[in-house]
Design an enzyme around this catalytic site. Structure first.
Site, short mmCIF file in Angstrom:
data_model
loop_
_atom_site.label_atom_id
_atom_site.label_comp_id
_atom_site.label_asym_id
_atom_site.label_seq_id
_atom_site.Cartn_x
_atom_site.Cartn_y
_atom_site.Cartn_z
N ALA A 1 40.91 -84.42 0.09
CA ALA A 1 41.63 -85.05 0.69
C ALA A 1 42.15 -86.47 0.18
CB ALA A 1 40.24 -85.75 1.68
N GLY A 2 43.49 -86.03 0.22
CA GLY A 2 44.93 -86.86 -0.22
C GLY A 2 44.96 -87.20 1.43
N ILE B 1 40.71 -93.99 -8.33
CA ILE B 1 40.47 -95.08 -7.33
C ILE B 1 40.56 -95.91 -8.44
CG2 ILE B 1 38.86 -96.64 -6.77
CD1 ILE B 1 39.18 -93.46 -4.80
N ASP C 1 48.03 -99.83 6.55
CA ASP C 1 50.09 -100.91 6.28
C ASP C 1 50.10 -102.01 6.23
OD1 ASP C 1 49.97 -99.08 9.20
OD2 ASP C 1 48.92 -100.67 10.63
N ARG D 1 77.74 -103.61 -22.89
CA ARG D 1 78.01 -101.77 -24.88
C ARG D 1 79.21 -101.59 -24.33
NH1 ARG D 1 76.96 -98.19 -28.24
NH2 ARG D 1 76.60 -96.07 -27.56
N GLN E 1 71.00 -93.89 -16.68
CA GLN E 1 72.00 -93.22 -16.89
C GLN E 1 72.50 -94.33 -17.64
OE1 GLN E 1 72.20 -89.92 -16.39
NE2 GLN E 1 74.38 -90.14 -16.59
N ILE E 2 72.14 -95.71 -16.84
CA ILE E 2 73.80 -96.64 -17.27
C ILE E 2 73.29 -96.65 -19.20
CG2 ILE E 2 73.97 -98.64 -16.71
CD1 ILE E 2 73.58 -98.42 -14.36
N GLY F 1 72.37 -93.00 -23.77
CA GLY F 1 70.66 -92.11 -25.24
C GLY F 1 69.90 -93.34 -25.37
N GLU G 1 49.48 -94.91 -1.42
CA GLU G 1 49.41 -95.89 -0.29
C GLU G 1 49.76 -94.92 0.58
OE1 GLU G 1 48.45 -99.32 0.18
OE2 GLU G 1 47.91 -99.90 -2.28
N1 COS Z 1 46.28 -99.01 12.17
C1 COS Z 1 45.33 -98.84 13.04
N2 COS Z 1 44.58 -97.51 13.46
C2 COS Z 1 45.36 -96.72 13.25
C3 COS Z 1 46.41 -96.42 12.16
C4 COS Z 1 47.12 -97.76 12.12
N3 COS Z 1 47.85 -97.61 11.38
N4 COS Z 1 46.55 -95.13 12.42
C5 COS Z 1 45.76 -94.48 12.80
N5 COS Z 1 44.96 -95.23 13.46
C6 COS Z 1 43.36 -94.51 15.03
C7 COS Z 1 44.62 -93.94 15.38
O1 COS Z 1 44.76 -94.65 17.09
C8 COS Z 1 43.52 -92.76 16.08
O2 COS Z 1 41.60 -93.37 16.78
P1 COS Z 1 41.87 -92.67 18.62
O3 COS Z 1 41.83 -92.08 18.40
O4 COS Z 1 40.59 -94.08 18.60
O5 COS Z 1 43.49 -93.54 18.91
C9 COS Z 1 43.07 -93.27 14.27
O6 COS Z 1 42.54 -93.66 13.83
C10 COS Z 1 42.94 -91.40 14.01
O7 COS Z 1 44.21 -91.39 14.14
P2 COS Z 1 45.65 -90.08 13.79
O8 COS Z 1 44.77 -89.29 14.51
O9 COS Z 1 46.95 -90.78 14.13
O10 COS Z 1 45.08 -89.53 12.48
P3 COS Z 1 45.02 -88.46 11.23
O11 COS Z 1 44.03 -87.92 10.55
O12 COS Z 1 46.73 -87.59 12.23
O13 COS Z 1 45.91 -88.82 10.10
C11 COS Z 1 47.62 -89.94 8.67
C12 COS Z 1 46.94 -90.10 10.16
C13 COS Z 1 47.99 -89.16 8.19
C14 COS Z 1 47.93 -91.03 9.28
C15 COS Z 1 46.49 -90.79 7.79
O14 COS Z 1 46.02 -89.41 7.69
C16 COS Z 1 46.98 -91.32 6.68
O15 COS Z 1 47.69 -92.29 6.75
N6 COS Z 1 46.77 -91.14 5.32
C17 COS Z 1 47.47 -91.00 4.38
C18 COS Z 1 46.44 -91.83 3.42
C19 COS Z 1 46.79 -92.47 2.09
O16 COS Z 1 47.86 -93.11 2.49
N7 COS Z 1 46.23 -92.31 0.84
C20 COS Z 1 46.29 -93.43 -0.03
C21 COS Z 1 46.02 -93.45 -1.32
S1 COS Z 1 44.72 -94.54 -0.31
S2 COS Z 1 45.35 -96.33 -0.94
#
Ligand code: COS
Length: 382
Positions: free
Chosen positions: A129-130, A156, A239, A267, A335-336, A339, A362
């Site tokens: 799960a990534g 992690i 976010d 250079r 590149q700049i 070598g 992220e």
């Molecule tokens: N802020 C608040 N809530 C959010 C949100 C956000 N930015 N994004 C999604 N949600 C909520 C949605 O509104 C939804 O809630 P409701 O069902 O009540 O509407 C719920 O979370 C599920 O969201 P969604 O259906 O969009 O989930 P998905 O499984 O389709 O996946 C992505 C969304 C692909 C965007 C998500 O899995 C993702 O960001 N993946 C990447 C993970 C990542 O960045 N990993 C890096 C390692 S962690 S350091």
């Protein structure tokens, strides 16, 4: 939002000096040793760098997002490993508690995170799960007053040195609504750390697997106390984290542009500094223009967040553009340097390896594209 221009300018100047005087001279050593000297960690604590984003009420500096990205621009101007050390306490390792924690959880953990007394870590990613974070399989089963955690978390950041983990685990059914965020302290029986990962770059940053084998965690350790809200907590944290990473990319681009320019002006080939050749100038100019664009994006998104607006789309756009941009700048920097840019004695080689991660962690660039497009469609549908 900048609350007080003068105080922020003083803080930015302090961090700028710390980066230039203390961190930049240690870059090669940290890359070579794959470790950050302990004395530096104390200095970072003294500067308050572990608590930039933790509210003042809990002992942090309580920076606004705009203020924070100004600090991230400065911290970005050196090896990303230094920023990574404080990164989780300011970002993914504390912000789940800041956003959704109960008053008790905030009072218990935030002051210690802000002081850098403990390191926070965020355990979402798993072997299977990534990008599809909502498919995570780590389970948390209720047993009396406790949940029992089982599963494996992968890559992690800061786990080897962490005192507190925010762990996303499945308490209910499939998909996002079945996920809950747990606060798990280091030392709990059943919490096992894997060996430290070997990486392409960002040496000095530590990551490893975190394995849970019948690890008992009190039910009140769920962030916010209510199960099922873990995915939303994770997305909110990301976010914010994406915007911070975009700011770090801007800082590192600006550093590499300074290095590129200095090298090009010093250079001499064909009887004059290579900076006087238009093909080299084109590379310098493209890097400058793109870094400026990314800086503007980051600042705009940060201001919007401070105004209380949703920034899912803007944070993804800033992360997408800035992380791809820093890759291009790192490439031109090599590149700049010609070598010399390929030789490990120059920072250009190291940064080329370091920046590759920004397009992956992220959320990959492809995930950012997906997030942006989904937001566009959602808005168009009203
Ligand atoms: N802020 C608040 N809530 C959010 C949100 C956000 N930015 N994004 C999604 N949600 C909520 C949605 O509104 C939804 O809630 P409701 O069902 O009540 O509407 C719920 O979370 C599920 O969201 P969604 O259906 O969009 O989930 P998905 O499984 O389709 O996946 C992505 C969304 C692909 C965007 C998500 O899995 C993702 O960001 N993946 C990447 C993970 C990542 O960045 N990993 C890096 C390692 S962690 S350091």
């Amino acid at each position: 939002m900048i609350r007080d221009e003068e105080s922020l300018a003083a803080l930015v100047e302090t961090v700028r000096r710390f980066v230039a005087d203390r961190l930049v001279p240690l870059e090669a050593q940290v890359d070579h040793d794959d470790a950050i000297p302990e004395a530096l960690v104390d200095e970072m604590r003294g500067l308050g760098l572990f608590g930039l984003s933790v509210p003042e009420a809990y002992g942090g500096l309580g920076l606004t997002m705009e203020e924070e990205v100004h600090i991230a621009f400065e911290l970005g101007k050196t090896s990303p490993a230094f920023r990574s050390l404080i990164g989780t306490n300011n970002g993914i390792g504390s912000q789940g508690i800041v956003a959704d924690g109960t008053e008790e959880q905030k009072a218990e953990w935030l002051p210690r995170l802000a002081r850098g007394e403990i390191i926070g870590s965020f355990a979402l990613t798993e072997p299977d799960a990534g990008s599809d974070a909502a498919s995570l399989r780590t389970t948390a089963e209720l047993d009396g007053e406790d949940y029992v955690l089982n599963g494996t978390k992968r890559f992690i950041t800061n786990a080897p040195r962490a005192g507190l983990f925010t762990v996303m685990a499945r308490t209910g059914g499939p998909g996002a609504p079945g996920i809950s965020p747990f606060l798990v302290e280091r030392g709990r029986p059943g919490l096992i750390l894997g060996k430290v990962d070997r990486k392409m770059g960002q040496r000095g940053t530590v990551t490893c697997d975190v394995v849970f084998e019948n690890c008992r965690v009190p039910a009140h350790n769920i962030i916010g106390g209510v199960p099922g809200l873990g995915f939303k907590t994770a997305m909110k944290v990301l976010d914010r984290g994406r915007l911070h990473i975009a700011a770090v990319c801007v800082g590192l681009s600006e550093r590499m542009i300074v290095d590129s320019l200095a090298y090009a002006m010093g250079r001499v080939q064909f009887g004059k500094p290579i900076a006087e050749f238009q093909l080299v100038q084109a590379m310098l100019a493209d890097s400058r223009a793109e870094a400026y664009a990314a800086r503007c994006m980051v600042l705009d998104a940060a201001r919007r967040r401070d105004e209380g607006r949703a920034i899912t789309e803007e944070a993804a756009a800033a992360k997408l553009f800035a992380s791809e941009m820093v890759g291009r700048v790192a490439d031109r920097n090599v590149q700049i340097h010609g070598g010399a840019g390929y030789m490990a004695d120059y920072a250009a080689e190291r940064f080329y390896r370091d920046v590759r991660l920004f397009r992956i962690y992220e959320g990959t660039s492809q995930i950012q594209q997906l997030v942006i497009a989904r937001e566009m469609i959602r808005r168009a549908q009203g």
